[in-house]
Design an enzyme around this catalytic site. Sequence first.
Site, PDB file in Angstrom:
ATOM      1  N   CYS A 178       0.835  -1.213   0.000  1.00 55.39           N
ATOM      2  CA  CYS A 178       0.000   0.000   0.000  1.00 55.39           C
ATOM      3  C   CYS A 178       0.867   1.260   0.000  1.00 55.39           C
ATOM      4  CB  CYS A 178      -1.005  -0.039   1.150  1.00 55.39           C
ATOM      5  SG  CYS A 178      -2.435   0.996   0.791  1.00 55.39           S
ATOM      6  N   GLU A 221      -1.294  -9.125   3.015  1.00 57.37           N
ATOM      7  CA  GLU A 221      -1.107  -9.734   4.339  1.00 57.37           C
ATOM      8  C   GLU A 221      -2.427 -10.146   4.990  1.00 57.37           C
ATOM      9  OE1 GLU A 221      -0.472  -6.571   3.540  1.00 57.37           O
ATOM     10  OE2 GLU A 221      -0.884  -5.162   5.169  1.00 57.37           O
ATOM     11  N   HIS A 258      -3.553  -4.922   0.371  1.00 52.60           N
ATOM     12  CA  HIS A 258      -2.841  -5.507   1.514  1.00 52.60           C
ATOM     13  C   HIS A 258      -2.898  -7.040   1.444  1.00 52.60           C
ATOM     14  CE1 HIS A 258      -2.268  -1.821   3.920  1.00 52.60           C
ATOM     15  NE2 HIS A 258      -3.383  -1.430   3.346  1.00 52.60           N
TER      16      HIS A 258
END
Length: 536
Positions: free
Chosen positions: A379, A510, A508
């Site tokens: 990001c 993750e 994102h």
Amino acid sequence: MSGIGKGVTVSSVGRILKSKGFKVTAVKIDPYVNVDAGTMNPLEHGEIFVTDDGTECDQDIGNYERFLDQDLETANYITTGRVYQSVIQKERNLEYKGKCVEVVPHIPEEVIRRINNVQRKTKADFILVEIGGTVGEYQNLLFLEAARILKLKHPKDVVFILVSYLPIPKMIGEMKTKPTQYAARTLNSAGIQPDIIIARSELPLDNLRKEKISIFCNVLKEDVISAPDIKSIYEIPVNFEKDNLGNRILKKFGLKSKKNDLKDWKKLVKVIQNPKGEVKIGIVGKYFKTGDFTLMDSYISVIEAIKHASYSFRVSPQIVWLDAQDYEVSSRSLASNLKELNKFGGIIVPGGFGSRGVEGKIKAIQYCRKNKIPFLGLCLGMQLAVIEFARNVCGLKKANSTEFYKNCQVPIIDLMPEQKKNLGQKKYGGTMRLGAYPCKLNPQSLSFRAYKTSLVSERHRHRYELNNEFRDILEKKGMIMAGINPQRDLVEIIEIPSHPFFVGTQFHPEFKSRPLKPHPLFKKFVRACLKKQLSD
Ligand code: GLN
């Protein structure tokens, strides 16, 4: 008490019940008045997790998703703000039919309605409800009240678990049960009797303590579960099962285990306990210093995603926190600080907001690009990689993001049009580009090779984007647009193909990594880090 691992406890109970053949979901109740976690500072609250449907929520939802290997949604997250907001809205809509609307029973009723709603939506056999905060504090009283009423109405369908802490004061060297006794009493005074007590402590509970807790807290000895500190949170389900927690819970509901399937999980735990090597990863960020302590909670999903990918190569990660402001110093110390980056297999620049630390991160990214150090930008990390490339490769010296410099001449990262409106009207909460959006991958890209498919969906949380006016010049100089949002033609992934691993994502990744299903981009990144370490 907060910080003793209630979230991972709930997640682990969920994993256990799932492994026994039941459909499980989990609900997090946060007692604060905020409607969601979106407007909170990560240093105060830890990471803001984002679900597919775009809810900005507590990091525990992330833990539930990782342990349950299931996507959760906005309904799984309850706050005081949300509850009051809907009760007030219903009152305005005359839904209480002229009654006087009161804190009790209407607020607990709304909490129960929300919990039932999750059941209706998911058809889960078990809903694990985590009540945040500490028993005895004013803030979560109404949620305990909801729990009490729920049990009153459905005595066979509700089981209470108290997660309590047993300190071992250094000067005495003895494990103390008193705080747990008081916690149980406080719960009792709210009309709740715990059925099971999970005893968090540095060490396992001995027989004597189990007996003491049993007698004083009014629970069976077999229902006092030892939860000692462990190295990895992923060991917790396996540890709980040593005390037979799953079957104890099932017994209280009059149920029997349908299967026993913690096999893959146990395999993962073995890898974690006996890694074959190490991968060294540096994270250049700014949300980790609180006073004299390092708080890693702000980047928890990034850390977990690194772990998942590392375990898939049977190595354990060594993560080092690098303060972005260390790269905003005088030129002599800057050179030596940057040189330190060579020690790592790779560098991650995670998400963030505001201008503090930005120029330092750009310096670190430049060093990674020039010195072929694997780099993953998430990001904000991606946006800064684009700024760095524009400035130092494309010669656009004044390139910047309008987030840091409103009137900059080369706004290579710019506010999305709808966001101009939001910010103009001071609408900050829940107004970013949030949640899952599709991303089409360039077949020539490393990302495509990582995902092994051409259309993916990833989660977002941002207001700014790569300005399409500058795409051509970036591409001419060797950056590729590896992923594009097909509906709005927004750049989702950038890469530099001449570099061993230089990837930035506007989303994102993750948030979607799971212990047994590491995220493909993190996997490729860790692989590149290991390769660099081998050749160093
Ligand atoms: N501040 C940037 C934006 O709003 C990046 C956000 C992030 O890293 N999550 O676009």
